[in-house]
Design a protein around this motif. Structure first.
Motif, PDB file in Angstrom:
ATOM      1  N   TYR A  79      28.487   2.669  19.355  1.00  0.00           N
ATOM      2  CA  TYR A  79      27.332   3.490  19.727  1.00  0.00           C
ATOM      3  C   TYR A  79      26.982   4.443  18.583  1.00  0.00           C
ATOM      4  O   TYR A  79      27.793   5.285  18.196  1.00  0.00           O
ATOM      5  CB  TYR A  79      27.635   4.290  20.995  1.00  0.00           C
ATOM      6  CG  TYR A  79      26.390   4.826  21.652  1.00  0.00           C
ATOM      7  CD1 TYR A  79      25.596   4.002  22.450  1.00  0.00           C
ATOM      8  CD2 TYR A  79      25.997   6.143  21.470  1.00  0.00           C
ATOM      9  CE1 TYR A  79      24.442   4.485  23.056  1.00  0.00           C
ATOM     10  CE2 TYR A  79      24.851   6.636  22.069  1.00  0.00           C
ATOM     11  CZ  TYR A  79      24.076   5.792  22.853  1.00  0.00           C
ATOM     12  OH  TYR A  79      22.926   6.280  23.445  1.00  0.00           O
ATOM     13  N   LYS A  80      25.784   4.261  18.032  1.00  0.00           N
ATOM     14  CA  LYS A  80      25.340   5.070  16.899  1.00  0.00           C
ATOM     15  C   LYS A  80      23.872   5.478  17.060  1.00  0.00           C
ATOM     16  O   LYS A  80      23.039   4.647  17.401  1.00  0.00           O
ATOM     17  CB  LYS A  80      25.478   4.282  15.592  1.00  0.00           C
ATOM     18  CG  LYS A  80      26.848   4.340  14.955  1.00  0.00           C
ATOM     19  CD  LYS A  80      26.802   3.676  13.585  1.00  0.00           C
ATOM     20  CE  LYS A  80      28.105   3.875  12.848  1.00  0.00           C
ATOM     21  NZ  LYS A  80      28.041   3.283  11.489  1.00  0.00           N
ATOM     22  N   ASP A  81      23.614   6.742  16.823  1.00  0.00           N
ATOM     23  CA  ASP A  81      22.227   7.239  16.813  1.00  0.00           C
ATOM     24  C   ASP A  81      21.450   6.824  18.065  1.00  0.00           C
ATOM     25  O   ASP A  81      20.300   6.399  17.994  1.00  0.00           O
ATOM     26  CB  ASP A  81      21.496   6.752  15.558  1.00  0.00           C
ATOM     27  CG  ASP A  81      22.171   7.224  14.283  1.00  0.00           C
ATOM     28  OD1 ASP A  81      22.665   8.368  14.271  1.00  0.00           O
ATOM     29  OD2 ASP A  81      22.212   6.435  13.308  1.00  0.00           O
ATOM     30  N   GLY A  82      22.107   6.912  19.202  1.00  0.00           N
ATOM     31  CA  GLY A  82      21.424   6.678  20.473  1.00  0.00           C
ATOM     32  C   GLY A  82      21.299   5.231  20.911  1.00  0.00           C
ATOM     33  O   GLY A  82      20.558   4.945  21.857  1.00  0.00           O
ATOM     34  N   GLU A  83      21.999   4.320  20.233  1.00  0.00           N
ATOM     35  CA  GLU A  83      21.935   2.927  20.668  1.00  0.00           C
ATOM     36  C   GLU A  83      23.211   2.182  20.277  1.00  0.00           C
ATOM     37  O   GLU A  83      23.978   2.618  19.410  1.00  0.00           O
ATOM     38  CB  GLU A  83      20.727   2.227  20.044  1.00  0.00           C
ATOM     39  CG  GLU A  83      20.751   2.169  18.528  1.00  0.00           C
ATOM     40  CD  GLU A  83      19.530   1.478  17.956  1.00  0.00           C
ATOM     41  OE1 GLU A  83      18.774   0.871  18.732  1.00  0.00           O
ATOM     42  OE2 GLU A  83      19.340   1.534  16.718  1.00  0.00           O
ATOM     43  N   TRP A  84      23.411   1.043  20.935  1.00  0.00           N
ATOM     44  CA  TRP A  84      24.564   0.205  20.638  1.00  0.00           C
ATOM     45  C   TRP A  84      24.224  -0.689  19.447  1.00  0.00           C
ATOM     46  O   TRP A  84      23.225  -1.406  19.463  1.00  0.00           O
ATOM     47  CB  TRP A  84      24.935  -0.661  21.843  1.00  0.00           C
ATOM     48  CG  TRP A  84      25.516   0.123  22.991  1.00  0.00           C
ATOM     49  CD1 TRP A  84      24.887   0.496  24.135  1.00  0.00           C
ATOM     50  CD2 TRP A  84      26.850   0.626  23.074  1.00  0.00           C
ATOM     51  NE1 TRP A  84      25.736   1.215  24.947  1.00  0.00           N
ATOM     52  CE2 TRP A  84      26.962   1.305  24.323  1.00  0.00           C
ATOM     53  CE3 TRP A  84      27.965   0.582  22.237  1.00  0.00           C
ATOM     54  CZ2 TRP A  84      28.146   1.922  24.744  1.00  0.00           C
ATOM     55  CZ3 TRP A  84      29.147   1.202  22.658  1.00  0.00           C
ATOM     56  CH2 TRP A  84      29.226   1.858  23.883  1.00  0.00           C
TER      57      TRP A  84
ATOM     58  N   ASP B 240      25.381  -2.578  27.462  1.00  0.00           N
ATOM     59  CA  ASP B 240      24.259  -2.122  28.280  1.00  0.00           C
ATOM     60  C   ASP B 240      24.432  -2.507  29.748  1.00  0.00           C
ATOM     61  O   ASP B 240      23.833  -1.886  30.633  1.00  0.00           O
ATOM     62  CB  ASP B 240      22.937  -2.705  27.748  1.00  0.00           C
ATOM     63  CG  ASP B 240      22.412  -1.939  26.542  1.00  0.00           C
ATOM     64  OD1 ASP B 240      22.878  -0.796  26.337  1.00  0.00           O
ATOM     65  OD2 ASP B 240      21.568  -2.478  25.812  1.00  0.00           O
TER      66      ASP B 240
ATOM     67  N   TYR C 110      28.891   3.981  27.908  1.00  0.00           N
ATOM     68  CA  TYR C 110      28.348   5.093  27.125  1.00  0.00           C
ATOM     69  C   TYR C 110      29.219   6.340  27.235  1.00  0.00           C
ATOM     70  O   TYR C 110      29.485   7.025  26.235  1.00  0.00           O
ATOM     71  CB  TYR C 110      26.921   5.427  27.558  1.00  0.00           C
ATOM     72  CG  TYR C 110      26.451   6.752  27.006  1.00  0.00           C
ATOM     73  CD1 TYR C 110      26.123   6.881  25.657  1.00  0.00           C
ATOM     74  CD2 TYR C 110      26.397   7.885  27.816  1.00  0.00           C
ATOM     75  CE1 TYR C 110      25.732   8.113  25.129  1.00  0.00           C
ATOM     76  CE2 TYR C 110      26.008   9.114  27.303  1.00  0.00           C
ATOM     77  CZ  TYR C 110      25.678   9.225  25.966  1.00  0.00           C
ATOM     78  OH  TYR C 110      25.306  10.441  25.446  1.00  0.00           O
TER      79      TYR C 110
ATOM     80  N   ALA D 103      30.912   8.307  24.154  1.00  0.00           N
ATOM     81  CA  ALA D 103      30.562   9.705  23.889  1.00  0.00           C
ATOM     82  C   ALA D 103      31.803  10.589  23.822  1.00  0.00           C
ATOM     83  O   ALA D 103      31.942  11.433  22.923  1.00  0.00           O
ATOM     84  CB  ALA D 103      29.605  10.218  24.962  1.00  0.00           C
TER      85      ALA D 103
END
Length: 349
Positions: free
Chosen positions: A53-58, A14, A20, A24
Motif C-alpha cells: 500500500y503506497k500513496d493511497g493505493e495498492w 481490495d 488496509y 496502515a
C-alpha cells in the motif's frame, strides 16, 4: 526494515476489507506489509508477487520473502496450496496454526486433563441408536455439525412425553420417534454431527447468551485480553451468535444488570479463565506440533450455578463488528509479528 507478509486466499487486497487496516498499522509501526496469495509464492527465487500500500493505493510488485507471515483467510481454501505453504513455513515464522475443529479441541483438552471440568460432554453421533442413547441420558441436548460455523445448524432437541421437541432457528415443532430417527439419519449421512447436553445460560428475561473471550499475543509475545463481551440471542432462538441474529453488549453493564453486586467477581473469573486457557492451548500446540498460536476466540456459557462451560475455541476469530475494537486487534497482531520477526535469527534485535 521488517517485512510482514499477509497471506490470504484472495488474490487482491481490495477484496479483503481489513487488509488496509493492517497495512496502515504496519506502516505506523515502522514496518512494511506485503499482501499476497499462494499463487504469488516463488520458492526458487525466494520472492513473492503481491501488493504494497503506497500513496493511497495498492501497488503490485515482486518482493523478497517476508520475515514473518500473518496467515489469514479461509483455511479450507489455503489448504489447496498446502505444499507450497508448508515449504514457506520451513524458513519463515507464521503467526498461528490451526488447532482443528470442535471435536479435535475437545479431545485435546480432555486428554490433557487440566480443563476437563469445563468441557461439555460431547460425542460425534455414530448412528441413530447412539443418538437416542445420548438423548435418553441427558433428556435435553444440542445437535450440531462438527465443522459448523457462525452458529449455523444448531438444533435443540428434548423429549416431550412420547414425542420430541425440535427448535431449529425459531421453528419449534414436535417430531415422533420415527420422524426424529429419519431426521437424524439424514443429517449424519451428509456430514459429522455431535451431541451435547444443553447448558441453561439465559438472561433474566429468558434470552440465551454466552461470552466471547477474545485473547491475543502482544508485542512481547504474551497473552493479553483484547475484549470480553456477551452475545445475546434473538428472541425464540438458542443461538447467540451475531451472524444468526444475535446482538452484543458491553461487559460491565451486562454483568451488573444480570448479576448485581457479583459483577466484579464474575468479570475477574472470565478474565482469569481466558488467559489461563489461552496459555494452556498454546502449550498443547507447542508440545504436540512444535507450533504456536497467536489469537483465540473462546466461547463460554455461565450456568445457573455460575460455572463456566466451554462451547468452542476458535483459532482465527472474527473481530467484533462494533465497540471500535478493530484497531486493537490489528495493533496486537502487527506488534506480535514484529516480535516474531525479531525473535527469528534472520533479524537483529
Amino acid at each position: 526494515m521488517i517485512r510482514i507478509g499477509m497471506l490470504h486466499h484472495r488474490k487482491h487486497p481490495d477484496s479483503v476489507i481489513k487488509a488496509y487496516a493492517y497495512a496502515a498499522v504496519a506502516m505506523a509501526e515502522g514496518t512494511e506489509m506485503i499482501y499476497f496469495s499462494p499463487g504469488g509464492i516463488n520458492l526458487k527465487t525466494k520472492t513473492i508477487s503481491g501488493f504494497e500500500y503506497k500513496d493511497g493505493e495498492w501497488v503490485e510488485g515482486t518482493f523478497p520473502f517476508p520475515h514473518v507471515i500473518y496467515n489469514t483467510g479461509s483455511p479450507e481454501k489455503l489448504a489447496k496450496s498446502n505444499d507450497v505453504i508448508q515449504e514457506l513455513k520451513k524458513n519463515i515464522p507464521f503467526t498461528t496454526h490451526s488447532i482443528g475443529n470442535k471435536m479435535s479441541v475437545y479431545r485435546r483438552l480432555k486428554e490433557a486433563g487440566e480443563f476437563t471440568q469445563y468441557l461439555i460432554p460431547s460425542e460425534v453421533v455414530r448412528g441413530t441408536n447412539h443418538f437416542f442413547s445420548f438423548l435418553d441420558a441427558y433428556r435435553k441436548i444440542v445437535f450440531k455439525p462438527v465443522n459448523g460455523r457462525k452458529g449455523q445448524s444448531i438444533i435443540l432437541i428434548e423429549r416431550v412425553g412420547n414425542d420430541f421437541r425440535l427448535l431449529i432457528n425459531t421453528d419449534d415443532r414436535l417430531y415422533s420417534y420415527d420422524e426424529l430417527k429419519e431426521f437424524v439419519s439424514t443429517h449424519i449421512g451428509e456430514e459429522d454431527f455431535l451431541v451435547q447436553p444443553y447448558i441453561n445460560c439465559r438472561t433474566k428475561d429468558g434470552s440465551v447468551f454466552d461470552f466471547r473471550l477474545h485473547v491475543q499475543k502482544n508485542g512481547e509475545g504474551k497473552w493479553v485480553i483484547t475484549s470480553i463481551y456477551p452475545r445475546i440471542g434473538a428472541p425464540g432462538t438458542i443461538v447467540s451468535n451475531i451472524n444468526s441474529g444475535g446482538s452484543m453488549n458491553y461487559l460491565v453493564p451486562f454483568l451488573k444488570q444480570e448479576y448485581g453486586d457479583d459483577y466484579f467477581n464474575i468479570k475477574g473469573y472470565l478474565e482469569k479463565f481466558s488467559l489461563l486457557l489461552a496459555r494452556h492451548m498454546d502449550k498443547l500446540q507447542k508440545d504436540r506440533y512444535s507450533e504456536t498460536i497467536d489469537e483465540l476466540g473462546i466461547d463460554v456459557a455461565l450456568d445457573d450455578l455460575g460455572k463456566i462451560w466451554i462451547y468452542e475455541v476458535n483459532w482465527r476469530p472474527g473481530c467484533p463488528p462494533t465497540f471500535y475494537l478493530e484497531m486493537d486487534v490489528v495493533k496486537n497482531t502487527i506488534q506480535y509479528c514484529i516480535y516474531l520477526a525479531k525473535k527469528n535469527s534472520r533479524i537483529k534485535k
